[in-house]
Design a protein around this motif. Structure first.
Motif, PDB file in Angstrom:
ATOM      1  N   LYS A 127      41.554  43.026  32.972  1.00  0.00           N
ATOM      2  CA  LYS A 127      42.293  41.238  33.307  1.00  0.00           C
ATOM      3  C   LYS A 127      41.838  40.606  34.926  1.00  0.00           C
ATOM      4  N   PHE A 128      42.255  42.264  35.649  1.00  0.00           N
ATOM      5  CA  PHE A 128      41.550  41.730  36.588  1.00  0.00           C
ATOM      6  C   PHE A 128      40.461  42.796  37.116  1.00  0.00           C
ATOM      7  N   ASN A 129      39.217  42.525  37.567  1.00  0.00           N
ATOM      8  CA  ASN A 129      38.129  43.538  38.455  1.00  0.00           C
ATOM      9  C   ASN A 129      39.135  44.436  39.331  1.00  0.00           C
ATOM     10  N   ALA A 130      38.204  44.983  39.602  1.00  0.00           N
ATOM     11  CA  ALA A 130      38.574  45.956  40.613  1.00  0.00           C
ATOM     12  C   ALA A 130      38.573  45.829  42.131  1.00  0.00           C
ATOM     13  N   GLY A 131      38.037  44.917  42.472  1.00  0.00           N
ATOM     14  CA  GLY A 131      37.862  43.907  43.464  1.00  0.00           C
ATOM     15  C   GLY A 131      39.420  43.320  43.631  1.00  0.00           C
TER      16      GLY A 131
END
Length: 237
Positions: A127-131
């Motif tokens: 749902k959220f990228n690493a950045g």
């Protein structure tokens, strides 16, 4: 009698309405959007008032230094309040759990960024990228540092001069770092209309989600029934 979507059946359970709207899926609940929006406005208010206090031309233009300083102090103190209120929302807590969980594909995403690979297949994400996960953790820590040093500067009567000088130095350095990171955050959001739409309306296109956040959909499909897997699959409230 058969139950309709969103109505009570024979068991008394409420069937949630489908989250899709013409190929769109729910990404952020109303609680998540309110926390993000309120925190963002408080942060901008802190930065704007700080600029009026420390940049001489702006200070001369605005004047009312005592009022500006008071607004700056209280907007900083109120920064954690939206987050604390958001903890009452199950969807917000589920989003926090996702932000705090680093997966194998997050390391792959970071390697692709370092190599300047822009292909979505090389940048898998949940749902959220690493950045976004790194940004959320960094900004949370920066807010705590800014609050602590700001309070040390506020209560100058109980501090030694050297303590206040150190607090001012740390406060100013972290403030400039926050400005740079926020510029990067806004720049990335400006380049992604779907991400902005998701935070504005709560919904994003399923095709966008499957392209840039494929593990998000996979995780929600594999989640056991009845578990809180985040905003996706939940009705908008």
């Amino acid at each position: 009698m058969t139950s309709t979507v969103g109505s009570k059946g024979r068991t008394g359970a409420v069937a949630p309405p489908p989250p899709e709207r013409s190929g769109r899926i729910l990404r952020f609940s109303r609680a998540e959007r309110l926390v993000h929006r309120t925190t963002g406005w408080l942060m901008l208010l802190c930065l704007a008032t700080a600029a009026c206090l420390y940049v001489a031309p702006l200070a001369q233009l605005v004047g009312r230094r005592h009022l500006v300083a008071t607004v700056h102090e209280w907007s900083g103190i109120l920064l954690p309040v939206p987050f604390l209120l958001g903890l009452a929302s199950p969807s917000f807590r589920a989003g926090l759990r996702r932000l705090n969980r680093f997966a194998v594909y997050d390391r792959q995403w970071l390697r692709a960024v370092l190599r300047r690979v822009t292909s979505p297949t090389a940048r898998p994400a949940g749902k959220f990228n690493a950045g976004q996960k790194l940004y959320a953790g960094w900004i949370a820590g920066a807010v705590l540092v800014m609050m602590c040093t700001g309070l040390l500067m506020w209560f100058t009567g109980v501090l030694q001069p050297i303590s206040r000088t150190s607090a001012i130095f740390v406060h100013d350095v972290v403030a400039w770092a926050v400005v740079l990171v926020l510029i990067g955050h806004i720049r990335m959001a400006y380049r992604d209309p779907q991400a902005r739409r998701g935070m504005r309306t709560g919904f994003v296109e399923r095709e966008w989600a499957s392209t840039w956040h494929p593990h998000w959909l996979e995780e929600d499909r594999s989640a056991p029934s009845g578990t809180d897997s985040g905003a996706a699959g939940q009705p908008e409230r």
